[in-house]
Design an enzyme around this catalytic site. Structure first.
Site, PDB file in Angstrom:
ATOM      1  N   HIS A 175      53.718  21.796  32.306  1.00  0.00           N
ATOM      2  CA  HIS A 175      54.236  22.951  31.556  1.00  0.00           C
ATOM      3  C   HIS A 175      54.851  22.468  30.227  1.00  0.00           C
ATOM      4  O   HIS A 175      56.061  22.511  30.032  1.00  0.00           O
ATOM      5  CB  HIS A 175      55.285  23.646  32.426  1.00  0.00           C
ATOM      6  N   GLU A 274      50.027  24.539  28.203  1.00  0.00           N
ATOM      7  CA  GLU A 274      50.128  23.949  29.530  1.00  0.00           C
ATOM      8  C   GLU A 274      48.757  23.562  30.078  1.00  0.00           C
ATOM      9  O   GLU A 274      47.840  24.385  30.110  1.00  0.00           O
ATOM     10  CB  GLU A 274      50.807  24.937  30.483  1.00  0.00           C
TER      11      GLU A 274
END
Length: 300
Positions: A175, A274
């Protein structure tokens, strides 16, 4: 929060950050800071671009068990809420009480130095055995995170092995929060022509042209090609492996006010790109098999 500094002599030291411990990595051509909770890198810079490539909020909380907003959190063994995952993932993991994005980012990881010279280092992180006693899904899925750091860039690889005797499905993401001086003068290329799912509307679309930012973005793109982030300060190349999806996120003004560890105007200084296996790209891992999700980040 300012960390960036280089060292004439390679050095890896453990330092305190609030209630947590972190590795301070200082080399002549690069530097990094990695929090052991979540094995989460929150700073990376090189001599060629000597400010933090990653975004970290000024109100970040370094508290035990509290996810850190910024850097590269690991989402595992689920991305998002379990109820939003494919039925195969829900069937594999619904007996566990998993928070949003899983619990890998909330545990303290162990590290070992695999290799080092004067210009680069490679660090490996694993979940200690006692974590499996309090979170039994880690008795089945065994993750190892490897970071390779040099003056050329940063490579992150998340390897997950199924040590159980039946197949397991899971979702995951690196992330990554990237820094920018101005989100309105930031764009991402490499998504052109890619289909994506818009999490805000629940509809599918196709990307036309470069992705620019003028509103809230929360999209899962079905794309595995290299991406390029263009900001006012720097251009970065992102090359993924073990993934066919990329998540793009910026909360914009209204949602920014609702987020923890986030100032109202922080959305103007960050963007998430991400590397993921999410939405339709969950991983189905046979017993004894392993899967590696990775990203290489370098200057364009």
């Amino acid at each position: 929060m300012q960390f960036t500094q280089f060292s004439a002599t390679p050095s890896i030291q453990t330092i305190p950050l609030g209630d947590l411990a972190a590795l301070s990595v200082r080399f002549p051509e690069f530097c990094a800071t990695i929090v052991l909770q979540g094995a989460q890198i929150i700073e990376f810079a090189t001599r060629r671009h000597a400010t933090n490539w990653l975004w970290l909020g000024e109100q970040v909380a370094f508290q035990r068990g509290t996810p850190i907003r910024g850097g590269v959190p690991i989402c595992l063994p689920i991305f998002g809420k379990l109820s939003d995952n494919p039925t195969s993932v829900q069937a594999s993991l619904n007996r566990y009480d998993l928070p949003k994005h899983g619990d890998a980012r909330q545990h303290i990881w162990q590290y070992q130095r695999i290799d080092q010279n004067n210009t680069a280092c490679c660090l490996s992180f694993t979940l200690p055995d006692h974590v499996a006693q309090i979170a039994p899904h880690w008795q089945i899925l065994r993750p190892t995170l490897t970071m390779t750091l040099s003056g050329d860039g940063l490579a992150i690889a998340l390897r997950v092995t199924n040590v159980g005797d039946t197949a397991v499905s899971f979702s995951q993401a690196l992330h990554s929060y990237f820094a920018t001086a101005d989100i309105t003068h930031t764009q991402v290329t490499g998504l052109e022509g890619a289909p994506f799912f818009d999490s805000l509307t629940g509809q599918g679309h196709t990307q036309h042209g470069a992705l620019t930012f003028a509103q809230e973005i929360d999209r899962i793109y079905r794309v595995a090609t290299p991406l390029r982030l263009h900001t006012p300060e720097v251009n970065l190349n992102l090359v993924s492996r073990g993934s066919a999806s990329s998540v793009l996120w910026n909360p914009w003004q209204a949602k920014a006010r609702t987020l923890d560890q986030f100032l109202p105007d922080d959305y103007t200084r960050m963007v998430c790109i991400e590397t993921a296996n999410a939405w339709q790209d969950s991983v189905n891992l046979a017993a004894g098999a392993c899967h590696t999700l990775g990203v290489m980040i370098g200057l364009a």
